[in-house]
Design a protein around this motif. Structure first.
Motif, mmCIF file in Angstrom:
data_model
loop_
_atom_site.group_PDB
_atom_site.id
_atom_site.type_symbol
_atom_site.label_atom_id
_atom_site.label_comp_id
_atom_site.label_asym_id
_atom_site.label_seq_id
_atom_site.Cartn_x
_atom_site.Cartn_y
_atom_site.Cartn_z
ATOM 1 N N CYS A 63 0.834 -1.196 0.000
ATOM 2 C CA CYS A 63 0.000 0.000 0.000
ATOM 3 C C CYS A 63 0.873 1.252 0.000
ATOM 4 O O CYS A 63 1.842 1.336 0.759
ATOM 5 N N LEU A 69 0.984 3.447 3.938
ATOM 6 C CA LEU A 69 2.060 3.157 4.893
ATOM 7 C C LEU A 69 2.512 1.708 4.823
ATOM 8 O O LEU A 69 3.035 1.176 5.795
ATOM 9 N N GLY A 70 2.290 1.071 3.688
ATOM 10 C CA GLY A 70 2.959 -0.194 3.473
ATOM 11 C C GLY A 70 2.248 -1.460 3.905
ATOM 12 O O GLY A 70 2.872 -2.508 3.979
ATOM 13 N N CYS A 71 0.969 -1.411 4.219
ATOM 14 C CA CYS A 71 0.258 -2.653 4.493
ATOM 15 C C CYS A 71 0.018 -3.404 3.178
ATOM 16 O O CYS A 71 0.354 -2.920 2.107
ATOM 17 N N CYS A 114 -5.727 -1.646 6.400
ATOM 18 C CA CYS A 114 -5.191 -0.820 7.504
ATOM 19 C C CYS A 114 -5.955 0.483 7.662
ATOM 20 O O CYS A 114 -6.433 0.803 8.740
ATOM 21 N N HIS A 115 -6.062 1.270 6.592
ATOM 22 C CA HIS A 115 -6.753 2.555 6.716
ATOM 23 C C HIS A 115 -7.726 2.780 5.574
ATOM 24 O O HIS A 115 -8.163 3.897 5.330
ATOM 25 N N GLY A 116 -8.009 1.709 4.839
ATOM 26 C CA GLY A 116 -9.095 1.777 3.874
ATOM 27 C C GLY A 116 -8.787 2.346 2.506
ATOM 28 O O GLY A 116 -9.713 2.740 1.795
ATOM 29 N N SER A 117 -7.548 2.383 2.110
ATOM 30 C CA SER A 117 -7.265 2.870 0.762
ATOM 31 C C SER A 117 -7.788 1.889 -0.277
ATOM 32 O O SER A 117 -7.725 0.675 -0.078
ATOM 33 N N PRO A 174 -6.575 7.071 2.282
ATOM 34 C CA PRO A 174 -5.449 8.008 2.446
ATOM 35 C C PRO A 174 -4.268 7.802 1.485
ATOM 36 O O PRO A 174 -3.377 8.639 1.460
HETATM 37 S S1 FES Z 1 -1.381 1.365 4.874
HETATM 38 FE FE1 FES Z 1 -2.897 0.994 3.417
HETATM 39 S S2 FES Z 1 -4.368 2.458 3.919
HETATM 40 FE FE2 FES Z 1 -2.818 2.892 5.360
#
Ligand code: FES
Lengths: 233, 258
Positions: free
Chosen positions: A156, A159-161, A176-179, A191
């Motif tokens: 991602c 931040l790399g998920c 992680c944060h819904g991207s 994000p």
């Molecule tokens: S790491 Fe993928 S949305 Fe934050």
């Protein structure tokens, strides 16, 4: 302190001048001190202050003649020179140690999986599909659109998920944060600030696909037009 | 009276007297001596002003943070007896501690909750110091030391996060260290980073992880940072911090009160 007169000076240079003292024996004048009887017996003699050579800025005393012939080459005394040399060696030692330790933290050999792997034959990928076959081991999706095959990095850009491929919704979704990303890799929600990265894809001599994750192609840099970023079949 | 004789000969012996340097009569002099002659208590001033014990003003958060730090040091050292910071063992050692070591879960939870608590109390301490204006001269230097201590506290918390070596730990630290990519000059995705030759395998994130991804070298590095480097650093800064409080006239109090 400099106006004090030591006992030694009093003993050697004191007698040339007549005593200038009041009948009561009190010393007169700022530069004269009466030496107590216990130190000099019964004789109380005033003691003159010997003139002190003037100190130069660098802490050295020089005669006028020496001053004249001073060519400014030997600014420092030998002692100053060695002191500076000593400190220089101490700090250069510490500096070299620091640089060495810093370099020590960057290993030459990495025990990490190779970024290059073989991903089967192009015929294995049907047009219009996203293959998650290599995701678990290599974190790369292989996508085929028409006659083009490209490899999308499963990292991602937020931040790399690791996003997931959602077949029904036709998008990559990061837990992680819904991207969210289209199948091309372009981001459209959440994000993540930019598109997923594509990595180098090529054909080995035997016709299999060779994917090199260490070489990336970024959408925003126009990297997706680079012929190394896709395979035509 | 053999017992009284024995007591007398013990308490009058040079050994006893060299250890216990004063008696316990409640005199002013003795109260000073109790603080002054004790290596641990001498951190504390012999005399404090009346307002220093006003909890509504001070919140006691600095002292509580220090106390929690001591709890963390003790429980952390105890945990080190079972935990091995390698890819192979770390997760299972954590599981072993939680399920099979007597009181293992208790000690680990104590360490964990104390860690959360310390982050909170350090922030609250900072908030109190800010709200009461205690960062103003002559305490401005100590405020800066305090900011460094806050950063070290957060770094300790962050490096400890990886050590359980579970999915949460790995991804949290992946996310956390990915921020280091964007460091100006020093990160390979930061401003001017690529221009001066930063790559995934030579930038500041690489320095932190000992690799290009969160792997066994990162675990070992975080372990060493968490257990040695950062505690020593925070200890040194705490010494300066406490010393500075007394040099700046003791704990700050409400204006007008002495
Ligand atoms: S790491 Fe993928 S949305 Fe934050």
């Amino acid at each position: 302190m400099s106006d004090e007169i030591t006992e030694g000076q009093g003993l050697t240079g004191g007698d040339s001048q007549a005593p200038r003292s009041t009948p009561a024996g009190e010393p007169v004048g700022p530069e004269v001190r009466r030496v107590p009887p216990t130190e000099r017996g019964a004789v109380a003699a005033p003691v003159p202050v010997p003139p002190r050579p003037e100190k130069k800025a660098d802490g050295l005393r020089r005669t006028a003649a020496a001053e004249e012939s001073d060519t400014n080459i030997w600014r420092y005394s030998r002692r100053d020179f060695f002191a500076k040399l000593g400190w220089l060696s101490v700090f250069s030692f510490l500096g070299v140690m620091l640089i060495g330790t810093l370099r020590y933290m960057f290993p030459r050999v990495l025990f990490e999986p190779s970024p290059i792997f073989r991903a089967g034959f192009p015929e294995e990928y049907l047009p219009g599909t996203v293959s998650t076959k290599w995701m678990k081991d290599f974190r790369v999706w292989v996508v085929r659109e028409g006659n083009r095959i490209y490899a999308l990095s499963g990292i991602c850009t937020h931040l790399g998920c690791t996003p997931r491929w959602l077949e029904k919704e036709d998008k990559f979704k990061c837990p992680c944060h819904g991207s969210g990303f289209y199948r091309t890799g372009v981001n459209f929600e959440g994000p993540a600030p930019r598109a997923l990265e594509r990595v180098k894809i090529s054909r080995a001599e035997d016709g299999t696909i060779l994917i090199d994750k260490s070489i990336k192609f970024l959408y925003e840099n126009g990297g997706w037009d680079n012929p190394q970023s896709y395979l035509s079949v | 009276m053999p017992l009284a004789d024995l007591k007398k000969s013990v308490t009058k012996s040079p050994v006893w007297k060299s250890v216990f340097r004063h008696d316990y009569k409640d005199t002013e002099r003795n109260r000073y001596l109790q603080i002054l002659s004790n290596i641990w208590l001498h951190l504390h001033p012999t005399k404090i002003s009346r307002h220093a014990v006003e909890v509504r003003y001070t919140w006691g958060m600095g002292g509580i943070s220090f106390f929690i730090f001591l709890v963390l040091t003790v429980t952390g050292v105890v945990l080190m007896f079972y935990y091995r910071p390698t890819d192979q063992y770390a997760y299972y050692d954590m599981k072993y501690l939680m399920n099979d070591v007597p009181f293992g879960a208790f000690i680990r939870n104590m360490h964990r909750w104390a860690a959360h608590a310390m982050v909170i109390t350090v922030w609250l301490h900072m908030l109190r110091v800010f709200m009461t204006g205690s960062y103003k001269p002559p305490r401005e230097f100590n405020w800066v030391i305090g900011v460094i201590l806050l950063v070290l506290t957060l770094l300790l918390s962050f490096t400890g996060y990886l050590l359980p070596w579970d999915q949460l730990a790995i991804w949290a630290v992946t996310v956390g260290t990915n921020m280091a990519r964007a460091t100006p000059l020093l990160g390979h995705e930061g401003p001017l980073g690529p221009q001066i030759g930063m790559k995934p395998d030579n930038d500041v994130r690489f320095l932190l992880l000992g690799g290009t991804q969160v792997g066994p070298p990162a675990l070992l590095r975080f372990y060493v940072l968490h257990c040695v480097f950062l505690p020593v650093a925070i200890g040194i800064f705490m010494i300066v911090h406490f010393w500075r409080i007394r040099k700046d006239g003791g704990i700050s109090g409400p204006t007008g009160k002495v």
